[in-house]
Motif scaffolding. Structure first.
Motif, PDB file in Angstrom:
ATOM      1  N   GLU A 199      58.489  37.781  37.127  1.00 32.07           N
ATOM      2  CA  GLU A 199      57.198  39.240  37.840  1.00 32.07           C
ATOM      3  C   GLU A 199      56.755  40.119  36.995  1.00 32.07           C
ATOM      4  N   VAL A 200      57.182  40.628  36.149  1.00 33.42           N
ATOM      5  CA  VAL A 200      56.068  41.667  35.073  1.00 33.42           C
ATOM      6  C   VAL A 200      54.792  40.365  34.454  1.00 33.42           C
ATOM      7  N   LEU A 201      55.348  39.632  33.662  1.00 35.96           N
ATOM      8  CA  LEU A 201      54.420  38.623  33.573  1.00 35.96           C
ATOM      9  C   LEU A 201      53.221  38.439  34.168  1.00 35.96           C
ATOM     10  N   GLY A 202      53.848  37.618  35.464  1.00 35.57           N
ATOM     11  CA  GLY A 202      53.084  37.459  36.334  1.00 35.57           C
ATOM     12  C   GLY A 202      52.028  38.468  36.852  1.00 35.57           C
ATOM     13  N   VAL A 203      52.330  40.058  36.786  1.00 37.00           N
ATOM     14  CA  VAL A 203      51.426  40.989  37.252  1.00 37.00           C
ATOM     15  C   VAL A 203      50.472  41.072  35.834  1.00 37.00           C
ATOM     16  N   THR A 204      51.464  41.096  34.560  1.00 33.35           N
ATOM     17  CA  THR A 204      49.838  41.014  33.721  1.00 33.35           C
ATOM     18  C   THR A 204      49.164  40.459  33.783  1.00 33.35           C
ATOM     19  N   GLN A 205      49.233  38.819  33.375  1.00 32.01           N
ATOM     20  CA  GLN A 205      48.606  38.019  33.782  1.00 32.01           C
ATOM     21  C   GLN A 205      46.975  37.985  34.935  1.00 32.01           C
ATOM     22  N   THR A 206      48.138  38.274  36.257  1.00 38.88           N
ATOM     23  CA  THR A 206      47.097  39.046  37.632  1.00 38.88           C
ATOM     24  C   THR A 206      46.141  39.552  36.567  1.00 38.88           C
ATOM     25  N   MET A 207      47.136  40.651  35.737  1.00 37.39           N
ATOM     26  CA  MET A 207      45.409  41.515  35.897  1.00 37.39           C
ATOM     27  C   MET A 207      43.977  40.667  34.516  1.00 37.39           C
ATOM     28  N   ALA A 208      44.934  40.037  33.889  1.00 30.86           N
ATOM     29  CA  ALA A 208      44.383  39.597  32.714  1.00 30.86           C
ATOM     30  C   ALA A 208      43.378  38.165  32.974  1.00 30.86           C
ATOM     31  N   ARG A 233      26.009  49.398  36.661  1.00 29.93           N
ATOM     32  CA  ARG A 233      26.261  50.134  35.477  1.00 29.93           C
ATOM     33  C   ARG A 233      25.602  49.336  34.327  1.00 29.93           C
ATOM     34  N   GLY A 234      25.123  47.662  34.568  1.00 30.20           N
ATOM     35  CA  GLY A 234      25.109  46.736  33.379  1.00 30.20           C
ATOM     36  C   GLY A 234      25.831  45.238  32.984  1.00 30.20           C
ATOM     37  N   ARG A 235      25.727  44.300  32.531  1.00 30.99           N
ATOM     38  CA  ARG A 235      26.105  43.579  32.243  1.00 30.99           C
ATOM     39  C   ARG A 235      26.729  43.901  31.245  1.00 30.99           C
ATOM     40  N   ARG A 236      25.975  43.835  29.872  1.00 28.29           N
ATOM     41  CA  ARG A 236      27.103  44.796  28.469  1.00 28.29           C
ATOM     42  C   ARG A 236      27.600  45.333  28.569  1.00 28.29           C
ATOM     43  N   ARG A 237      28.169  46.700  29.455  1.00 31.56           N
ATOM     44  CA  ARG A 237      29.540  47.376  29.584  1.00 31.56           C
ATOM     45  C   ARG A 237      30.094  46.843  29.568  1.00 31.56           C
ATOM     46  N   LEU A 238      29.969  46.079  31.242  1.00 34.84           N
ATOM     47  CA  LEU A 238      31.120  45.152  31.990  1.00 34.84           C
ATOM     48  C   LEU A 238      32.110  43.938  32.126  1.00 34.84           C
ATOM     49  N   LEU A 239      31.153  43.131  30.589  1.00 30.09           N
ATOM     50  CA  LEU A 239      31.096  42.101  29.935  1.00 30.09           C
ATOM     51  C   LEU A 239      32.442  42.781  28.693  1.00 30.09           C
ATOM     52  N   LEU A 240      32.014  43.442  27.906  1.00 30.21           N
ATOM     53  CA  LEU A 240      33.166  43.904  27.246  1.00 30.21           C
ATOM     54  C   LEU A 240      34.367  44.523  27.287  1.00 30.21           C
ATOM     55  N   LEU A 241      33.875  45.600  28.538  1.00 28.20           N
ATOM     56  CA  LEU A 241      34.831  46.365  28.836  1.00 28.20           C
ATOM     57  C   LEU A 241      36.005  45.432  29.712  1.00 28.20           C
ATOM     58  N   SER A 242      35.300  44.009  29.935  1.00 27.44           N
ATOM     59  CA  SER A 242      36.687  43.242  30.733  1.00 27.44           C
ATOM     60  C   SER A 242      37.330  42.170  29.742  1.00 27.44           C
ATOM     61  N   LEU A 243      36.193  41.958  28.719  1.00 27.25           N
ATOM     62  CA  LEU A 243      36.394  40.889  27.673  1.00 27.25           C
ATOM     63  C   LEU A 243      38.053  41.929  27.100  1.00 27.25           C
ATOM     64  N   ALA A 244      37.908  43.465  26.367  1.00 29.83           N
ATOM     65  CA  ALA A 244      38.421  43.878  25.703  1.00 29.83           C
ATOM     66  C   ALA A 244      40.192  44.108  26.904  1.00 29.83           C
ATOM     67  N   ALA A 245      39.824  44.012  28.205  1.00 31.66           N
ATOM     68  CA  ALA A 245      40.364  44.532  29.075  1.00 31.66           C
ATOM     69  C   ALA A 245      41.830  43.551  29.261  1.00 31.66           C
ATOM     70  N   ALA A 246      41.333  42.311  29.504  1.00 32.60           N
ATOM     71  CA  ALA A 246      42.215  41.170  29.665  1.00 32.60           C
ATOM     72  C   ALA A 246      42.951  40.687  27.944  1.00 32.60           C
ATOM     73  N   CYS A 247      42.457  41.390  27.036  1.00 31.82           N
ATOM     74  CA  CYS A 247      42.937  40.840  25.990  1.00 31.82           C
ATOM     75  C   CYS A 247      44.625  42.297  26.071  1.00 31.82           C
ATOM     76  N   LEU A 248      44.014  42.943  25.867  1.00 28.84           N
ATOM     77  CA  LEU A 248      45.383  43.986  26.371  1.00 28.84           C
ATOM     78  C   LEU A 248      46.462  44.101  27.304  1.00 28.84           C
ATOM     79  N   ALA A 249      45.764  43.144  28.225  1.00 28.06           N
ATOM     80  CA  ALA A 249      46.383  42.833  29.467  1.00 28.06           C
ATOM     81  C   ALA A 249      47.280  41.491  28.583  1.00 28.06           C
TER      82      ALA A 249
END
Length: 559
Positions: free
Chosen positions: A234-243, A207-223
């Motif tokens: 435990e909930v903090l651990g779940v959110t940080q596992t995603m992040a 799918r491309g480096r740029r798309r996954l790079l930016l989507l992953s960073l945005a998702a990490a910030c939100l998580a």
């Protein structure tokens, strides 16, 4: 725009050199009509009969000579150098030189501009390609300079995201009334998130480096921001596992994009400065840590700070193009088929280096407190004084890896750092401080070279997936190393015993580097991976990247 002006009195030969295009830290060319138009006709067009080096002579030999130059190659969005030389009565030449430039490094240009300005004032040997010790060995162009600046910005955010839980877990556990065992369990669970990055980076090959790079960073910030509202550990651990999974994907894709966009002689250098910037982001988390003392829930503020990363992601999205090698047609390829030997050799090296490096760093504070009686303040001072110089070693390691070769830098850095590190766990007093300083600096030397190998040794169609698989080797090595060192310490009371058990693994990395690793320094990726060279007959279908360069307003020279 930065401006560098100087008037110097030099001999005629040196003056002649100043009236010619420079080709040291950047490459100049004669001023052209298009340059004049770009500068708003601030300087007249060079006549067709002008000197090919860009200078114009006055009406007689005694008159002042002038020259104007534009940029042929360099990391500048705009550039101009004006020179005027006049012969004095004593035969010397008075030269007035004014250089104006704007670096294509985004906000990082303000950091580098003073260093560039100092290098531009050099008056001798401008016709020999050479760069200062702090600069990339190979000259960047506008595109690579712009992209490097954008990658550094993303690395800064990723560095913060990867550190925030480690720094705040003790405060969160206090609020939730949980002990050390629960903290360890949460931190261990977060490590699983790094394995989830494999699926994300593998998708980047399609799918491309740029798309996954930016989507992953945005998702990490939100998580991470979600973690600020966690009702339990435990909930903090779940959110940080995603992040952590998204953040690891960002780190891996940053290296992939750097490898695909930087010149062949500057790939390891780019990884070294990105690692430094990531460490700066981790430092931001440390600087913000006093906010955790404002109250029992003060630690949650640090989880809200990443919301500031979302506007940065949006800004980078408008500027960052898709990797040119992903967009370019390339052959389909698989990681294991035809590349299994590379995968296993680099994977084994990452496993072994992480098995020693993880306990060496993560159990150090426990060693200093329990076995050497350090107070918290003394531990902090120890960390600052023995770790800060590693930034210099990182840049030096990247430069050495690009100029002298990867293999010897890896062997010396990993083996030397491990021997000094293991020895340091048997020391006390000043030898302990010196051993840790030497181990940290030697280990930092190897980081850029090892980091460059992962994306360099695999073709475009499998480069990101290979980086994800190699990350799994590293994570597994870290986990095993921590278990072995921890069990040995519990049985003998000495962390040194566990570190000496793991030392042969680190020495094995040196053996692999010297006997198995290929040399990739200053080689184009198409030379390292013939599958990507379409001029060479080969098997497999030819594919092209799905994402064209982004629409909008990319920086000049990006397309």
């Amino acid at each position: 725009m930065a401006r560098v002006s100087q008037t110097v009195v030099v001999d005629p030969d040196t003056a002649e050199g100043l009236l010619r295009p420079r080709a040291d830290i950047l490459v100049e060319r004669a001023w052209t009509g298009s340059d004049a138009r770009d500068w708003g006709d601030a300087h007249p067009d060079v006549p067709s009969d002008a000197d090919p080096h860009g200078r114009e002579e006055g009406p007689d030999p005694g008159a002042a000579r002038t020259a104007t130059f534009g940029l042929e190659r360099g990391p500048m969005a705009s550039y101009r150098r004006d020179v005027e030389a006049a012969v004095r009565a004593d035969g010397q030449v008075a030269v007035t030189e004014t250089t104006r430039f704007r670096l294509a490094l985004g906000p990082w240009g303000a950091v580098v501009s003073p260093l560039i300005a100092r290098a531009l004032r050099r008056t001798t040997r401008r016709d020999i390609a050479r760069s200062p010790v702090w600069a990339p060995p190979a000259t960047l162009d506008v595109r690579s300079g712009t992209i490097l600046g954008l990658l550094l910005t993303l690395a800064l955010v990723a560095g913060y995201l990867g550190t925030v839980m480690t720094q705040t877990i003790t405060y969160a556990a206090d609020e939730f009334g949980r002990g050390t065992t629960a903290q360890g369990g949460a931190l261990a669970a977060v490590r699983v998130g790094t394995l989830g990055s494999l699926a994300l980076v593998a998708l980047a090959d399609r799918r491309g480096r740029r798309r996954l790079l930016l989507l992953s960073l945005a998702a990490a910030c939100l998580a991470t921001v979600l973690g600020a509202f966690s009702p339990t550990l435990e909930v903090l651990g779940v959110t940080q596992t995603m992040a952590r999974g998204f953040t690891t994907a960002v780190t891996l894709l940053l290296a992939v994009v750097a490898a695909e966009e930087m010149p062949a002689g500057a790939r390891a250098y780019a990884i070294s400065v990105m690692t430094m910037t990531g460490a700066l982001g981790a430092g931001v988390a440390l600087w913000a840590l006093p906010l955790a003392d404002v109250g029992e829930q003060g630690w949650r503020i640090l989880y809200l700070i990443p919301v500031l990363g979302l506007p940065l992601v949006a800004w980078v999205r408008r500027q960052l193009p898709e990797s040119q090698r992903f967009v370019r047609p390339h052959r389909d390829a698989r990681v294991v088929k035809g590349h299994g030997a590379r995968l296993w050799s680099i994977g084994a090296a990452l496993f072994c280096s992480s098995a020693f490096g993880a306990p060496s760093s993560q159990l150090l504070n426990d060693f200093l407190r329990d076995e050497r009686g350090f107070s918290a303040a003394r531990i902090s001072l120890f960390a600052v004084l023995t770790s800060t110089p590693a930034g210099i070693a990182l840049v030096a390691g990247g430069r050495l890896a690009d100029t002298r070769g990867r293999r010897h830098v890896v062997a010396i850095g990993v083996a030397g750092g491990a021997v000094l590190g293991a020895w340091g766990f048997t020391m006390a007093g000043w030898p302990l401080w010196m051993a840790n300083l030497g181990a940290t600096m030697l280990g930092a030397l190897a980081v850029p070279a090892l980091g460059a190998y992962s994306p360099e040794l695999f073709p475009t169609a499998a480069r990101a997936k290979a980086a994800g698989i190699l990350q799994v080797f590293s994570v597994v090595g870290s986990a095993i190393g921590l278990v072995v060192a921890g069990v040995a310490k519990d049985q003998t009371g000495r962390l040194a015993d566990g570190m000496f058990l793991l030392l042969p693994l680190a020495l094995l990395v040196a053996v692999l580097a010297l006997t198995v690793f290929p040399e990739t320094a200053r080689r184009e990726l198409e030379d390292i991976n013939p599958e990507d060279d379409l001029s060479v007959p080969g098997e497999g279908p030819i594919v092209a990247g799905e994402d064209p360069p982004p629409a909008g307003s990319p920086a000049p020279g990006l397309t």
